[in-house]
Design an enzyme around this catalytic site. Structure first.
Site, PDB file in Angstrom:
ATOM      1  N   ASP A 143      10.782 -13.246   9.868  1.00  0.00           N
ATOM      2  CA  ASP A 143      10.229 -14.341   9.077  1.00  0.00           C
ATOM      3  C   ASP A 143       9.789 -15.488   9.975  1.00  0.00           C
ATOM      4  O   ASP A 143       9.150 -16.431   9.506  1.00  0.00           O
ATOM      5  CB  ASP A 143      11.279 -14.863   8.083  1.00  0.00           C
ATOM      6  N   CYS A 203      10.337  -4.448   4.651  1.00  0.00           N
ATOM      7  CA  CYS A 203      10.642  -5.846   4.947  1.00  0.00           C
ATOM      8  C   CYS A 203      12.054  -6.141   4.474  1.00  0.00           C
ATOM      9  O   CYS A 203      12.505  -5.595   3.470  1.00  0.00           O
ATOM     10  CB  CYS A 203       9.644  -6.747   4.214  1.00  0.00           C
ATOM     11  N   ASP A 245      10.819  -5.456  -0.074  1.00  0.00           N
ATOM     12  CA  ASP A 245      11.721  -6.433   0.543  1.00  0.00           C
ATOM     13  C   ASP A 245      13.184  -6.142   0.188  1.00  0.00           C
ATOM     14  O   ASP A 245      13.483  -5.388  -0.760  1.00  0.00           O
ATOM     15  CB  ASP A 245      11.319  -7.832   0.045  1.00  0.00           C
TER      16      ASP A 245
HETATM   17  C1  DGJ Z   1      11.385 -12.440   2.788  1.00  0.00           C
HETATM   18  C2  DGJ Z   1      10.162 -11.928   3.484  1.00  0.00           C
HETATM   19  O1  DGJ Z   1      10.444 -11.680   4.821  1.00  0.00           O
HETATM   20  C3  DGJ Z   1       9.030 -12.915   3.316  1.00  0.00           C
HETATM   21  O2  DGJ Z   1       7.901 -12.489   4.024  1.00  0.00           O
HETATM   22  C4  DGJ Z   1       8.738 -13.068   1.860  1.00  0.00           C
HETATM   23  O3  DGJ Z   1       8.247 -11.863   1.341  1.00  0.00           O
HETATM   24  C5  DGJ Z   1       9.991 -13.513   1.119  1.00  0.00           C
HETATM   25  N1  DGJ Z   1      11.094 -12.648   1.375  1.00  0.00           N
HETATM   26  C6  DGJ Z   1       9.743 -13.553  -0.352  1.00  0.00           C
HETATM   27  O4  DGJ Z   1      10.866 -13.852  -1.068  1.00  0.00           O
END
Ligand code: DGJ
Length: 759
Positions: free
Chosen positions: A567, A545, A498
């Protein structure tokens, strides 16, 4: 053999050259060819040609990009002869392969450099060296340019063709052979030149992907106008939600008409980027793009070189559907070339479970065990533990950077859960955000200088976190060791990587080079850590991500296995987001989750509709399955089983939109995933209609089938166990008359899955 002579006006010089009319047809087979006597190169794909020529004065120009040429007399016919109004217009208008800053050039420059003697103008000319090679399964061409005045400054243009997808990948390398430093202040990857629009009543439309967090990849169209330059960009250090590094330029009216000419492209860069499109009064269009130049800087010491990221672009005469077919297939091809895993098309992307939307930071060993026990019988193949498992992380305000399993939540570490997940027959995945740190963390307290910052300037927080400087080797090495230790210790199969905020304070300290290099070093650091981890753990799968679609770009997808598109998992929103993302993301890499999400309390979306929107690519489940009723668990199990039966079509097939989603009045949408003409999956959606009389869905006309074949048609709506209809129909009828879906004629959130299999 007939010899013909032709004077070609390249705009800034008159070049008299000789072509062999029609005799080189064999030489214009797919591949890269050099003309036997001229410095002219033909990059020929299945349906396009790209022709480069060195003019008499040494400038390298594009002679043609578009429909495939088969004879050189075709080329003669397409040569543009702009009148020479003055000295200035021609060189500005010349279709130079690498328009630099310098001379009488007044449009977007691709390369700008300051030379050791303080000169900031370049004068690059073809150096006489060209190399055609075949490696990595592609065909490549390198062309050398030298600065006419300072000949030890060398630029090598790189071209690689993707024959079956009609795409050319471009980049270049600047080599400093001079005695002093060369400072680059702009290094876009390429300029692309489009031919003039087809007719007086037609014009071009620019298709871009705009957005914001939770509303990514919105398809926008803008009419090109003379004298106007359009820019899409990110200045945030990541490719970002607000706009994605993609463009398409369609001849209009009717960009979705499958016989329309469309040029399209994507930048393989996960940092700040820029794509500009400029049109002049005659309809000449130039596209340029690469690393954003706003705060870019790179210093080349004598003997050093710099290579730009790839800018891939293609041509199709099959409209936007043709562009949508090609770029995802190209991205998948490069993925297969780069990735250590998932080269085989019959290794499918797993059905995953992730509890982020269900429990957020409320992770404990017991709760995750319970969810894993529930997920496995549903048919889930990969169980992913998201944010909150480490350090003092119980919200987004603390703990980021402390990559130690939280012993209160997981007293025995992560291994017992991973073992249990493996025993249940699933793969185990773990979330990391290794390029970030919360100020409230042991790591930051120990290494406050590991983040990007300027002395005396606030360290601006976003999501209560700061960005680590991945330009620093010690930071990358530390994080690599942390990740590797977890992978080894727990037996991790999959990483969700992420990145949840934009950059600020981007500079290098104690650095004897150009501190602006930090923007590029940070992105290269991200690429490097993925490559190192994949090298050491060849089984590892990676999800890119960044708060959803913040790192949705060709550079990320070429290095990872899949992308978290947004998201926002609300299924009606997903239709629009997936419509945009599917312009370039390979279907198997575009994940959709079935969740409980709905930001509007009055909206009840059936589970079937949630599954059907997520059937479009890789399938994930993010609902709180602990709260599911027995009926819901049974229904989910059957949808997952059905998805697995048809996922060879969805994941390996081509995804097209038979009915693009529309934002006015009523919303209907339909996609078709097609696999080798033999099988197709149609997903059809009807959200609502305010018009009682005209609310009925028109028959949906399939595409890409064999008109002479008979297809078994099976239709499911709300019940995965019992199709609502099954019959046989010819490909011709399915395509030319269309498929009736009476069950979608009324009501809200109605959807259907239709499986077409050649009988
Ligand atoms: C952003 C991501 O897009 C979510 O799916 C999740 O992993 C959160 N971060 C966690 O902080």
């Amino acid at each position: 053999m007939v010899l013909s002579s032709k004077a070609i006006f390249l705009g800034f010089a008159i070049v008299t050259t000789t072509f062999f009319n029609g005799c080189l047809a064999a030489g214009l087979n797919v591949g890269i060819h050099k003309h036997e006597s001229l410095d002219t190169w033909f990059l020929v794909t299945e349906r396009s040609s790209y022709v480069i020529s060195a003019a008499a004065n040494g400038y390298l120009v594009n002679m043609h990009w578009g429909r495939r040429l088969t004879h050189l007399d075709d080329l003669n016919a397409t040569v543009v002869e702009p009148p020479i109004w003055s000295q200035i217009i021609p060189v500005t208008e010349a279709r130079e392969e690498l328009p630099v800053f310098g001379g009488l050039r007044y449009r977007e420059a691709v390369l700008k450099a300051e030379l050791p003697d303080g000169v900031r103008e370049l004068n690059l000319q073809f150096a006489g060296n060209a190399n055609i090679s075949s490696d990595h399964g592609g065909t490549r061409l390198d062309l050398d340019l030298r600065d006419a005045n300072r000949t030890e400054l060398l630029v090598t243009l790189h071209y690689e063709i993707d024959v079956e997808n009609d795409i050319i990948r471009r980049s270049y390398t600047v080599r400093n052979g001079l005695d002093g430093r060369v400072n680059l202040s702009k290094a876009f990857s390429a300029a692309w030149h489009l031919p003039y629009a087809l007719g007086w009543d037609e014009h071009r439309e620019l298709v871009t992907l705009a957005g914001e967090w939770a509303q990514e990849a919105m398809v926008e169209t803008t009419r090109l106008a003379p004298g106007v330059k359009h820019t899409v960009e990110s200045t945030r250090g990541l490719s970002d939600h607000v706009s994605q590094p993609y463009f398409a330029l369609a001849q209009v009216p009717n960009a979705v008409n499958p016989s329309t000419e469309v040029y399209f492209g994507a930048l393989a860069w996960t940092g700040s980027w820029e794509i500009t499109v400029h049109t002049d009064t005659k309809g000449y269009v130039r596209v340029a793009g690469g690393i954003h130049h706003q705060d870019f800087g790179w210093t080349l010491e004598p003997g050093e070189s710099f290579t730009t990221p790839v800018f891939a672009a293609g041509f199709t005469d099959e409209g936007l559907p043709g562009a949508r077919l090609r770029m995802p297939r190209h991205a998948r091809k490069i993925q297969k070339r780069n990735l250590l895993t998932q080269k085989d098309d019959d290794v499918y992307h797993p059905v995953l479970y992730n509890s982020w939307e269900a429990v957020a930071f409320d992770l404990t060993f017991e709760k995750q065990m319970e969810l894993a026990d529930k997920a496995a019988p549903l048919g889930v193949e990969l169980f992913v533990v998201d944010d909150g498992w480490f350090g003092g992380r119980s919200s987004d305000t603390a703990g980021l950077g402390d990559w130690f399993t939280n012993k209160t939540k997981f007293p025995g570490g992560m291994k017992p859960l991973a073992d249990h997940v493996h025993d249940l027959g699933m793969k185990f995945g773990l979330w990391f955000e290794m390029e970030m740190v919360n100020p409230d963390s042991d790591l930051y307290r120990e290494h406050p200088d590991w983040v990007f910052y300027y002395e005396g300037v606030p360290r601006y927080l976003s999501r209560t976190q700061l960005v680590l400087n991945f330009g620093l080797k010690e930071v990358r090495d530390y994080m690599y060791e942390q990740a590797a230790a977890h992978i080894e210790e727990a037996g991790i199969d999959y990483i969700k990587w992420d990145f949840n905020r934009p950059m600020q304070g981007v500079t290098m300290h104690d650095y004897d080079r150009n501190p602006k290099e930090a923007w590029v070093l940070a992105v290269e650091g991200y690429y490097e850590i993925i490559a190192r981890l994949k090298e050491r753990f060849p089984h590892l799968w990676f999800e890119s991500c960044s708060s959803g679609g913040g790192r949705m770009d060709l550079g990320a997808i070429e290095r990872t296995d899949q992308i978290w598109t947004s998201d926002n998992t609300r299924p009606d929103a997903r239709l629009f987001i997936q419509y945009g993302a599917s312009l370039w993301v390979p279907p198997r890499s575009m994940y959709g989750w079935v969740t409980d999400s709905s930001s509007d309390a009055n909206i009840e979306v059936p589970l079937s509709f949630r599954f059907h929107t997520s059937f479009m690519g890789g399938l994930g489940i993010g609902s709180n399955i602990n709260e599911f009723s027995e009926e819901q668990l049974t229904e989910a199990t059957h949808w997952i089983a059905l998805y697995k039966k048809m996922r060879h079509v969805i994941q390996n097939g081509n995804l097209d939109w038979l009915v693009p989603p529309t934002r006015v009045g009523e919303l209907v949408a339909a996609t078709q995933s097609t696999y080798k003409q033999e099988e197709a999956v149609i997903l059809a959606f009807r959200l609502n209609s305010p018009y009682p009389a005209s609310g009925e869905l028109s028959p949906i006309r399939a595409r890409y089938l064999d008109e002479n074949a008979t297809y078994r048609v099976t239709i499911w709506q709300e019940d995965p166990e019992n199709p609502v209809d099954e019959y046989e129909m010819s490909g011709a009828l399915l395509m030319y008359r269309g498929l009736e879906l009476p069950g979608l004629n009324e009501g809200m959130f109605k959807s259907a899955v239709v499986w077409l299999q050649q009988a």
